[in-house]
Scaffold this motif. Sequence first.
Motif, PDB file in Angstrom:
ATOM      1  N   ASN A 160      39.710  48.276  44.380  1.00  0.00           N
ATOM      2  CA  ASN A 160      39.695  47.582  43.048  1.00  0.00           C
ATOM      3  C   ASN A 160      40.570  47.713  42.172  1.00  0.00           C
ATOM      4  O   ASN A 160      40.273  47.704  41.017  1.00  0.00           O
ATOM      5  CB  ASN A 160      38.264  47.255  42.740  1.00  0.00           C
ATOM      6  N   GLU A 190      42.928  43.686  39.547  1.00  0.00           N
ATOM      7  CA  GLU A 190      41.881  42.576  39.554  1.00  0.00           C
ATOM      8  C   GLU A 190      42.319  41.569  38.355  1.00  0.00           C
ATOM      9  O   GLU A 190      43.432  41.744  37.948  1.00  0.00           O
ATOM     10  CB  GLU A 190      40.720  43.030  38.923  1.00  0.00           C
ATOM     11  N   TRP A 210      40.882  37.658  44.298  1.00  0.00           N
ATOM     12  CA  TRP A 210      40.886  38.680  43.539  1.00  0.00           C
ATOM     13  C   TRP A 210      39.738  38.577  42.422  1.00  0.00           C
ATOM     14  O   TRP A 210      39.324  37.488  42.216  1.00  0.00           O
ATOM     15  CB  TRP A 210      41.985  38.523  42.456  1.00  0.00           C
ATOM     16  N   ASN A 211      39.148  39.965  42.269  1.00  0.00           N
ATOM     17  CA  ASN A 211      37.914  40.111  41.524  1.00  0.00           C
ATOM     18  C   ASN A 211      38.284  39.611  40.091  1.00  0.00           C
ATOM     19  O   ASN A 211      39.214  39.989  39.665  1.00  0.00           O
ATOM     20  CB  ASN A 211      37.372  41.780  41.778  1.00  0.00           C
ATOM     21  N   THR A 248      40.639  33.622  42.886  1.00  0.00           N
ATOM     22  CA  THR A 248      39.503  34.602  42.694  1.00  0.00           C
ATOM     23  C   THR A 248      38.194  33.919  43.329  1.00  0.00           C
ATOM     24  O   THR A 248      38.353  32.874  44.009  1.00  0.00           O
ATOM     25  CB  THR A 248      39.397  34.487  41.135  1.00  0.00           C
TER      26      THR A 248
END
Length: 1004
Positions: free
Chosen positions: A209, A212, A342-343, A966
């Motif tokens: 991660n 992000e 994506w976070n 996301t």
Amino acid sequence: MDRSSCLLLFLAIGITCVATQECGYEKCRSLPIKPGMINVHLVPHTHDDVGWLKTVDQYYSGANSSIQRAGVQYILDSVIPQLEAKPERKFIYVEIAFFKRWWDEQDEDMHGRVKKLVDKGQLEFINGGWCMNDEASTHYNAIIDQMTLGLQFLNTTFGECGRPLVAWHIDPFGHSREQASLFAQMGYDGFFFARLDYQDKANRLKLQNMEEIWRGSPNDLGKVADLFTGALFAHYTPPEGLSFEILNNDPPVQDDPRLHDYNVDERVNTALNRSVEQAKYFRTDHIMWTMGSDFHYQAAHTWYKNMDKLIKYTNPGNKVNLLYSTPSCYVYHKNQAADVKWNTNNTDDFFPYADKPHSFWSGYFTSRPAIKGYVRECNNFLQVCKQLEVIAGPLPFTNGGPSSQRFREAMAVAQHHDAVSGTEKQHVAYDYAMRLHAGAVECQEVVSHALAGKMKKGSVEPPAAQFCAYLNVSICPTTEENDHFSVTVYNPLARQVTGHYLRLPVNGQSYTVTAPNGKPVKTQMLKVTQQTAKVRGPRGNATSELVFPVTVEALGYSTYLISRATRTTRSLFMPQAETNVISMAIPQSPRMREDIEIHNEHLSLIFDTTTGHLKTVTNLKNKLILNVQQAFYWYNSSTGNNQDSTQRSGAYIFRPNGTEPFPIHTKGSVITKVVTGALVQEVHQVFSDWVTQVIRLYDGQLHAELEWTVGPIPFKDSLGKEIITRFDSDMQTDKKFYTDSNGREILERELNHRLTWKLNQTEPVAGNYYPVNSRIFIKDNSRQLTVLTDRSQGGASLKDGSLELMVHRRMFYDDNFGVGEALNETGVFGEGLVARGKHYLMLESPADSSQLHRNLGEQLYMAPAVSFTPNTFSTQDWSNNFNMAYTALKRELPSSVHLLTLELAEEDTALLRLEHQYQAADGGTPQTVSLQGLFEPFEVVTSSVEELTLGANVHAEKLHRLSWNTQEGTTGNVSQRCWDPSSATVSLKPMQICTLRFHVKRRW
């Protein structure tokens, strides 16, 4: 096709063509990407501090090499021919303060060569601000200004190909959420940084991660402020063993097999190993190597020769594909990974930053408090100067007249992450201050000219304005030496200011003050305190301070006429408030041991006479009572002799020896006197011979003013000291407190807690300190205690109901993070630095506090500017010859709308920013402002209005940000337009900033 080929073709066959441009993301599509392989984006870069160990000039020229061998001009000289040699080579440049200086020295031939490289995407500008600004001790107003200065230069010089697409803050010491929000509003698609907490980084590596979507304004701007963000893997340096800077020790690529030092296999294996290792921690098959570091590429051929070889020998037959690239191309190819979601779980920031267990970079939140205060004052005056250039018209450009440009550039340099941060060498700090002073002096001419133009009625010229930079220590020759003088107060806010108090150093016993409407103004006389006389030394000799309130119209001025009173005028004309002074001798009589109270119609402050400390604050309107003690303490700075670490406190690092600070107090009561009067009431406190404070309540104001004076911090005991003021209340705050982010949105903080990762707290004091740019508060269900600051400081709440701010620091030792000298500032008389500043205390209900402290914060950082003239005119003559008051607005803006920017873009073109300064949580609701008939001195040519991005370098309708997949859907390419040309109105949602450029049609 390049420009020269195009020209030959035109001459030969008579067709029109233009040079091929590969700017924007077009240049990224042609990169030699290989799917299914680890694509390693080699990003050649240099990090050029705009001052740090050397001054800005020394870094540019290469002077003072005994400190550091660094000359920025040679970097650019060296890189350009290397890019021209091979079309696949790339280079990025960041700091426009340096680039513009180099550009201005070049001839037309070099200009053409550089533009060609920019058009082809070989030379790319990243970030694009005048500097790479700090993120902890910078105000958002100054951040926007410095970014605009650099971006507009790139726009006018290189057009669309000069527009940066990615933000690049690889060196600032922690990162604010507001910075990410501002970058997103400027239209950036990505944001990269290097410094994040070592525990946070380890957690992100484990979870893959490192990259992000950062939510810069989750509750207000929403997706508009979302930004793809990446933390760099290897700081901002090359992978270990692969630096090719000429003075580094890593081996070059030696590819002649006839030589004994042939090392291609070893060099390739190193590149392969570094690629595979890094790729494990990143999603997608793209990783980035930052090929450069501080002031690298002064001999650029050493870099490119070796990178060429590394690419040549690594790529064939391996699963790794090295290629020249840029951060924007890296972002583009990350964005193309359609199978990745994506976070978006980060709504926090990256403060405080620690690079190892006992090294928290939270000391610089307060380091060099004097320059931090000066930067804030200069930002205030710069906004005044820029506004008046628009309102009154610029001074003639043909004569090379004074303008705001020098001040703009000096303020932009001061936002650098080794400037306002306080992490520079002492001689560099002096240089920053001198640059600011030179800019301010030039702007004083602009302001004087503008005010005179608006004052003048007929043929009589108004006297030239004079300025007093040291009013905070009662120094002003104009008011001290003249029996008659005028005071002109300019208000840069778009709303009327009432009840703003002036304190002017004088030598008479009483004075008459006449308002613009010809009526007398109530005054109060106070003696200059002993501490003020000590701080100012021989620079001033005023015996008293004249206090009176002023009212100033929105975006305008008011002139007040002051005369030393005779016996006749004292009795017949002047409404003077009586001042009563009670001296607090020690030991005190039993009668004097009763609690002391000062109050106005809004607040009551009660002091414990035995200790002299503040005891109770009461909001008289809301009937809120808070038991709170305020006092000063000092932490003993670590010298690195702890058992668990050798880390010292220094310019960057805050590391106290122990968790409990030492109280600063005299024996008995700290109160020396109490001053009461109709306009202001004061309690004077002496905590030691180097820490004093005056607590004031002005008539009509909702807050208390706490003016602290600290220094010289004593050194005789050989102990470094970090001074705090602390408020201890009876609130139950559940380990939570709140700080602003660069003066805008509020973030909740929790003791010993991080929002997105589990913290192992190793420094219980420093590890809980956060940057406070404008305000910090604690609250319970019914009460909120807010403290506003006049400069950036570090702050914390280390136990329930407690709130502390660090105001000053002085140490014996360097903290070993590069600056190379102890933070041991001296003042004007050769002793340790004396710092004087103010805190503003408010007690309200949580529901009422938000809008009140935002409005007060606006008034503090955009305070009225005061100028003076000796007066040889009678009151009647002044009124006959000059306008006593003026406003540039035909109507005020709503209380929630702040006029953030009004400045000249060109001689007949203005840049305007309107900001919704309330959050939705503050009760902020959408607002609409019409530009038709808004300004008095000019009309907005509404047909010319252009809506721009926040950095004023891209038309809003042409902005197309990348969309990201996301877990919560798509984000990125979301617009929030503000300008409606059909109605000539601006519509603002909470926290939205609208940037407009338009032609002005002057009314004269």
